[in-house]
Design a protein around this motif. Structure first.
Motif, PDB file in Angstrom:
ATOM      1  N   MET A  49      43.824  40.787  42.487  1.00 42.01           N
ATOM      2  CA  MET A  49      42.661  41.778  42.662  1.00 42.01           C
ATOM      3  C   MET A  49      41.257  41.281  41.985  1.00 42.01           C
ATOM      4  N   GLY A  50      41.533  39.899  41.540  1.00 44.66           N
ATOM      5  CA  GLY A  50      40.279  39.036  41.325  1.00 44.66           C
ATOM      6  C   GLY A  50      39.803  39.241  39.633  1.00 44.66           C
ATOM      7  N   LEU A  51      40.808  39.279  38.841  1.00 42.29           N
ATOM      8  CA  LEU A  51      40.442  39.767  37.416  1.00 42.29           C
ATOM      9  C   LEU A  51      40.447  38.385  36.404  1.00 42.29           C
ATOM     10  N   GLY A  52      40.641  37.178  37.206  1.00 45.49           N
ATOM     11  CA  GLY A  52      40.500  36.124  36.496  1.00 45.49           C
ATOM     12  C   GLY A  52      41.689  35.711  35.605  1.00 45.49           C
ATOM     13  N   LEU A  53      43.133  35.572  35.932  1.00 44.44           N
ATOM     14  CA  LEU A  53      43.914  35.406  35.153  1.00 44.44           C
ATOM     15  C   LEU A  53      44.065  33.931  34.634  1.00 44.44           C
TER      16      LEU A  53
END
Length: 363
Positions: A91-95
């Motif tokens: 989802m693009g949350l930058g894990l």
């Protein structure tokens, strides 16, 4: 056992039979986190990959580490090597994973605008590497044992997404549930649809059982659990049962620390429930009334004890369930990195040997 004359026919279907609550020759066993840091061969592969995310996102290496424990132990199932946070990462949350600090998200979701930007990820786009790994593992297993696909639960994913990292109590999401319940429900609904789509894609790629890890469900009180965790796991189960790729597959729900909710979890229509070590299996079996299979529930720390203690405690778990169909032996949570692999072998062999003794005694 299933006919093994076909190339991809299951040679060992003990795990699937137990989930269907059918008789088995002995109790099947697999171990949560059975591919992990306690294995020297896993550590070597991870070092070759460079870091955890590089390993998890490489289908060939993910396949390699998925199969590693099967080479050492007589396990009855393989589980996809991946992470529960693949959906929020897509989802693009930058894990990222900081050394010794666990998962972190560069862009946690805290506001309505943050949540409105979220959508169900593309399973053959951002998450194609997971599906490619499932396809490859299924091919390389050659029907040896069934393959388990999995996801984190909507509640557990939301915990990390809102907090932005691990936490003892995930108070930021809890505050959202109290102060802005409609916003929390919007997030959880998006995640339930994402989890179901993700698991359906794994089923289409070749997973033969689907499991949902509700790691942090036990943090909630009874009413909050029903509203913010159980409701969305039930939604996932309903969506899986409505899809042609997944409707026939067993579904296991594991909500750690929520053993008082076992009857309600069984009401979702799942096939099996994971059980942690804080409840006796006899009590768990009575709570669900034989409606679902049970998976568990040895305390993972027992594997740090000497072999005779491991054997004794394994027998105690088997005795607590009794000689009834519908039991898959497992730990009550994941195996820890400091465990001696030889102790895992002791456990696996004892479960199979004592399971056979129990069945022979009842004839």
């Amino acid at each position: 056992m299933t006919d093994s004359s076909k190339p991809d026919a299951l040679k060992n279907d003990r795990f699937l039979r137990a989930l269907r609550r059918e008789p088995t020759d002995t109790t099947p066993i697999w171990v949560m986190r059975q591919a992990g840091r306690y294995l020297p061969e896993y550590r070597a592969t991870r070092e070759r990959a460079g870091n955890f995310m590089a390993l998890a996102q490489n289908p060939q290496l993910a396949c390699e580490v998925t199969l590693q424990p099967l080479e050492r132990f007589d396990l009855d199932a393989a589980i996809l090597f991946s992470d529960i946070l693949t959906i929020p990462d897509a989802m693009g949350l930058g894990l990222s994973f900081a050394q010794g600090e666990g998962p972190q998200f560069a862009r946690p979701v805290r506001s309505k605008a943050d949540i409105d930007r979220l959508g169900v990820p593309d399973m053959e786009g951002e998450l194609r590497y997971v599906m490619d790994a499932v396809r490859l593992i299924r091919q390389e297993l050659h029907g040896r044992v069934p393959l388990i696909g999995f996801s984190g639960s909507p509640w557990t994913l939301a915990c990390y997404m809102v907090e932005g990292q691990g936490s003892r109590d995930f108070a930021t999401l809890k505050a959202m549930c109290w102060n802005e319940p409609a916003l929390a429900h919007t997030l959880l609904d998006t995640l339930a649809r994402s989890v179901a789509t993700y698991l359906i894609a794994q089923a289409s790629a070749g997973a033969q059982t689907l499991m949902v890890f509700d790691t942090w469900g036990g943090l909630l009180g009874p009413a909050s659990f029903r509203e913010f965790s159980l409701r969305y796991m039930a939604q996932v189960v309903d969506l899986l049962k409505a899809d042609a790729h997944s409707r026939e597959l067993p579904i296991i729900l594991f909500s750690k620390g929520a053993h008082r909710q076992l009857a309600a979890l069984a009401d979702t229509g799942c096939t099996g429930l994971g059980v942690d070590w804080t409840i006796d299996l006899q009590d768990a079996r009575e709570a669900v009334g034989g409606r679902v299979a049970l998976q568990g529930n040895l305390d993972p720390s027992v594997l740090r004890a000497n072999p005779e203690v491991i054997r004794r405690e394994a027998r105690a778990v088997l005795d607590s369930y009794g000689n009834h169909p519908g039991h898959v032996f497992n730990l009550g949570h994941g195996i820890t990195p400091e465990v001696d692999p030889e102790h895992v072998k002791v456990l696996v062999d004892e479960v199979h040997a004592y399971g056979r003794q129990l069945r022979a005694a009842s004839r």
